[in-house]
Design a protein around this motif. Structure first.
Motif, PDB file in Angstrom:
ATOM      1  N   ILE A 396       0.848  -1.186   0.000  1.00 56.11           N
ATOM      2  CA  ILE A 396       0.000   0.000   0.000  1.00 56.11           C
ATOM      3  C   ILE A 396       0.884   1.236   0.000  1.00 56.11           C
ATOM      4  CG2 ILE A 396      -1.795   1.279   1.237  1.00 56.11           C
ATOM      5  CD1 ILE A 396      -2.654  -1.339   2.511  1.00 56.11           C
ATOM      6  N   GLY A 397       0.574   2.160  -0.870  1.00 52.11           N
ATOM      7  CA  GLY A 397       1.316   3.412  -0.921  1.00 52.11           C
ATOM      8  C   GLY A 397       0.392   4.562  -1.271  1.00 52.11           C
ATOM      9  N   PHE A 398       0.830   5.759  -1.008  1.00 51.67           N
ATOM     10  CA  PHE A 398       0.048   6.961  -1.291  1.00 51.67           C
ATOM     11  C   PHE A 398       0.913   7.944  -2.058  1.00 51.67           C
ATOM     12  CE2 PHE A 398      -1.258   5.272   2.838  1.00 51.67           C
ATOM     13  CZ  PHE A 398      -2.576   4.941   2.556  1.00 51.67           C
ATOM     14  N   ARG A 399       0.310   8.562  -3.053  1.00 56.43           N
ATOM     15  CA  ARG A 399       1.051   9.540  -3.848  1.00 56.43           C
ATOM     16  C   ARG A 399       0.821  10.939  -3.266  1.00 56.43           C
ATOM     17  NH1 ARG A 399       3.648   9.561  -8.513  1.00 56.43           N
ATOM     18  NH2 ARG A 399       3.017   7.421  -8.929  1.00 56.43           N
ATOM     19  N   PRO A 400       1.874  11.547  -2.735  1.00 53.49           N
ATOM     20  CA  PRO A 400       1.703  12.895  -2.162  1.00 53.49           C
ATOM     21  C   PRO A 400       1.552  13.942  -3.255  1.00 53.49           C
ATOM     22  CG  PRO A 400       3.995  12.239  -2.071  1.00 53.49           C
ATOM     23  CD  PRO A 400       3.240  11.040  -2.590  1.00 53.49           C
ATOM     24  N   ALA A 401       0.872  15.010  -2.913  1.00 54.64           N
ATOM     25  CA  ALA A 401       0.806  16.152  -3.826  1.00 54.64           C
ATOM     26  C   ALA A 401       2.144  16.877  -3.784  1.00 54.64           C
ATOM     27  CB  ALA A 401      -0.318  17.087  -3.389  1.00 54.64           C
ATOM     28  N   PRO A 402       2.445  17.644  -4.815  1.00 52.31           N
ATOM     29  CA  PRO A 402       3.692  18.434  -4.760  1.00 52.31           C
ATOM     30  C   PRO A 402       3.723  19.289  -3.510  1.00 52.31           C
ATOM     31  CG  PRO A 402       2.707  18.532  -6.947  1.00 52.31           C
ATOM     32  CD  PRO A 402       1.704  17.842  -6.071  1.00 52.31           C
ATOM     33  N   ASP A 403       4.861  19.315  -2.848  1.00 51.08           N
ATOM     34  CA  ASP A 403       5.012  20.063  -1.600  1.00 51.08           C
ATOM     35  C   ASP A 403       5.275  21.525  -1.912  1.00 51.08           C
ATOM     36  OD1 ASP A 403       5.437  21.006   0.880  1.00 51.08           O
ATOM     37  OD2 ASP A 403       7.227  19.823   1.318  1.00 51.08           O
TER      38      ASP A 403
END
Length: 704
Positions: A396-403
């Motif tokens: 399971i992984g999550f794609r972060p939004a650009p910081d």
């Protein structure tokens, strides 16, 4: 974050969310969290009510109990115990932790805050070290001997025996806990679901095998933490009702959203764990897992040993993805005597003290190998038909939004704006940098020209602890009070003005300890003193005991009705003078860094709790009484801060405990920092002291 465009593994999210100081993670995962919350289905899903959750949990616990009974007959129940305890660890070790930031200095008077904090205080066992629900679970992990990565909870992410699905719910719940402004209703909903479900279903099977291993009631988040107390589920319902009353229909929607997500996540996770445990009844399942996990390192060796015409190195390289062919070849090799682990070279000669694989396998791994060998049939034809039970948990992984949050927003323009911003848990990076610079400057000013004096801590930590020194200080306060008993009291206007100027400080009572509401700190050996102090300042969940509310009542008697503390109108109140925000901003700022400035906070806490006991509180009582105002605020502080069993005593014990845990070489520096923190309640105000503060702020700016 350095993760733009990449996928964050769920165990990485879990570990970061456990960190008690500010993190940008909730903001960069905002779209991912929204997607996950929306997965649970539409609003009003009939499966998401409290009765449905309780009924599902009862049925699920019965299912696991039956599975464990079957394993008992097969002689492998202990395998399931170990695996179930590990699978539940991320969730059960952090039970209730998602409530950790629900209270903040700006909402310390609100009914929802008081109810949520009371529920959280029960979860962490307020007033007792190592008494949280998570600590009870740690005891179970130690009993089962799987606690190698269990403390602090963030280290569970290092334990590869725990599959990704077990991190999913706690990782997102803890991430949301760091943004209560955005997810307050959802946090209340997921907490309500957790209480309704009660004991995590896989643990029902463990309880049948180890009924006396642990305080099982503590592992049921829906149960009360002590005799005569209401069930935690009832308290969670009260929190939800208070939030709905305060927010209206939007609050109900948010609660339902959080409940639905948590219920769906629990069902998926429980199914995943059941499939894993069911598969683990087959000895070849754990053997396949072991080979898959160790094949990468092992494939660097063994290029000379041949099985079925191929080097063992090649078999091991392929076993990283599919260990079944390797296990079949190993079972037929000269290293294994099927059905007889005691006679097999793999578990005998090779791993003996003189063997070539001595200490390659720890005892737990040898148990897995022995179990697998003993279960192998003697007939080669039967062995050929064997294949390890298949269950591969999903990653399971999550794609972060650009910081983009790193440099957005400006720092506070002045003390009043800083005060308003810092009242909240969630702040922008520019405000966080401001807070760090402010603390560094304030502490530099506090260190300036520090010499031993009657009003400071001793130059060296007392060998017998701070309690004797504490009594000396109390005697000094009493002597000064007696000596000044004939001094004239302030006139009525002066008393009202001084009471008003203290409002920005007093209405955030305990703010320097706000960081110690963090789950891991609130139940720690020395942190529990600080959390219980904070908990007392807010009235232990009782509005009539809440210090900010008591102080507001006094102000109203004086004809002053201030706006809500968290509102911009409060800090802009024209009758406040700017210097009245200097110390409050320091409290608010240092409270954000419970680890970075731990020794300074310990010193500040000691100074604060001791400051009025036996002296100024009694003097204040005389002044209030003379003009007919309530003395409740000074009365309650003069009692709960007492030097025998109250906050002052706790503060001294927390300092002593901290010093006892320092290496001798580090103790001098730690004591100097504690002394600085103690002095920081009332630092020098001369030119050179303020110049030292300016220099420290400039230096801090270069490093943040």
């Amino acid at each position: 974050m350095g993760d733009d465009g990449l996928t964050l593994a769920v165990r990485t999210v879990f570990a970061r969310a456990c960190e008690p100081e500010d993190t940008p993670l909730p903001d960069t995962l905002r779209p991912a969290i929204a997607d996950e919350l929306d997965r649970a289905g539409h609003e009003g899903d009939p499966r998401c009510g409290l009765p449905a959750a309780a009924a599902w949990a009862d049925a699920e616990r019965a299912r696991f109990t039956t599975l464990f009974a079957t394993a008992e007959l097969q002689g492998c129940a202990d395998v399931l115990v170990r695996r179930a305890v590990l699978a539940c660890a991320p969730l059960a070790s952090t039970t209730g932790a998602w409530l950790q930031w629900m209270s903040e200095p700006g909402n310390a008077e609100e009914p929802v805050t008081l109810r949520a904090l009371a529920l959280f205080a029960a979860d962490v066992g307020a007033g007792h070290p190592g008494a949280s629900r998570g600590d009870a679970y740690l005891a179970l992990m130690r009993h089962v001997r799987v606690a190698v990565h269990a403390r602090p909870a963030a280290r569970l992410a290092h334990d590869r025996r725990i599959a990704d699905p077990s991190f999913y719910l706690p990782a997102l719940a803890l991430t949301m806990s760091r943004r209560p402004d955005a997810y307050r209703g959802e946090i209340i909903g997921l907490d309500l679901c957790s209480r309704a479900v009660g004991l995590p279903p896989p643990l029902a099977g463990v309880r049948t095998r180890r009924p006396d291993a642990v305080d099982w009631a503590a592992l049921d988040p829906g149960r009360a933490r002590g005799p005569g107390l209401a069930p935690a589920l009832d308290d969670a319902r009260a929190v939800a009702a208070a939030f709905t009353e305060a927010v209206g229909p939007a609050g109900t929607t948010a609660i339902e959203r959080g409940f639905a997500w948590a219920f769906a996540a629990l069902r998926r996770w429980s199914d995943e764990v059941y499939r894993e445990l069911d598969a683990a009844r087959d000895p070849s399942f754990e053997m396949a897992e072991l080979m898959r996990s160790r094949a990468r390192e092992a494939s660097a060796y063994h290029d000379r040993f041949v099985m079925r015409g191929r080097p063992l190195k090649q078999w091991l390289a392929e076993a990283r993805t599919d260990p079944a062919p390797f296990l079949a070849a190993l079972a037929d090799s000269r290293l294994v005597r099927p059905g007889r682990s005691g006679a097999s070279r793999l578990t005998g000669e090779l791993v003996s003290e003189s063997g070539r694989m001595f200490r390659v396998f720890p005892d737990a791994d040898l148990d897995v190998i022995n179990r697998w060998i003993d279960a192998l049939p003697a007939d080669p034809a039967e062995r050929a038909r064997l294949r390890p039970a298949a269950h591969q948990p999903r990653s399971i992984g999550f794609r972060p939004a650009p910081d983009t949050a790193g440099d957005t927003g400006a720092a506070p323009a002045d003390l009043r704006e800083a005060y308003t911003r810092l009242l909240r848990r969630t702040i922008k990076p520019a405000t966080r940098r401001y807070a760090l610079r402010y603390v560094e400057g304030w502490l530099a000013r506090s260190r300036h020209g520090m010499k031993p004096a009657a009003r400071s801590l001793p130059a060296e930590p007392p060998a017998d602890g701070l309690r004797p020194w504490l009594l000396d200080q109390h005697d000094l306060h009493n002597s000064e009070f007696q000596a000044g008993s004939d001094s004239p009291l302030p006139d009525r206007a002066e008393l009202i003005d001084s009471t008003l100027q203290l409002a920005p400080l007093t209405l955030i009572d305990g703010a320097w300890l706000a960081g110690h509401t963090d789950y891991q700190l609130a139940s720690a050996e020395r942190g529990h003193f600080l959390f219980e102090t904070y908990w007392d300042e807010l009235g232990n969940g009782e509005p009539k005991l809440n210090h900010p509310l008591i102080y507001r009542a006094v102000l109203r008697e004086m004809g002053i009705d201030l706006p809500p503390t968290r509102s911009p109108e409060f800090a802009a109140w024209p009758a406040f003078r700017d210097p009245s925000f200097e110390l409050p901003v320091y409290w608010l700022a240092i409270g954000r860094f419970p680890l970075t400035f731990e020794p300074e906070i310990l010193g500040l806490n000691l100074a604060m709790e001791l400051s009025g006991v036996g002296g100024s509180y009694r003097r204040g009582r005389q002044a209030l009484e003379q003009y007919g105002f309530s003395t409740a605020f000074v009365d309650v502080h003069n009692t709960i801060d007492n030097v025998a069993t109250g906050h002052s005593a706790w503060a001294a014990d927390a300092v002593d405990g901290y010093l006892a845990q320092q290496a001798p070489a580090a103790r001098t520096d730690a004591w100097d920092r504690i002394r600085t923190g103690y002095r920081s309640l009332n630092p020098p105000s001369g030119f050179w002291a303020r110049n030292a503060a300016r220099r420290a702020r400039v230096e801090a700016s270069a490093h943040v």
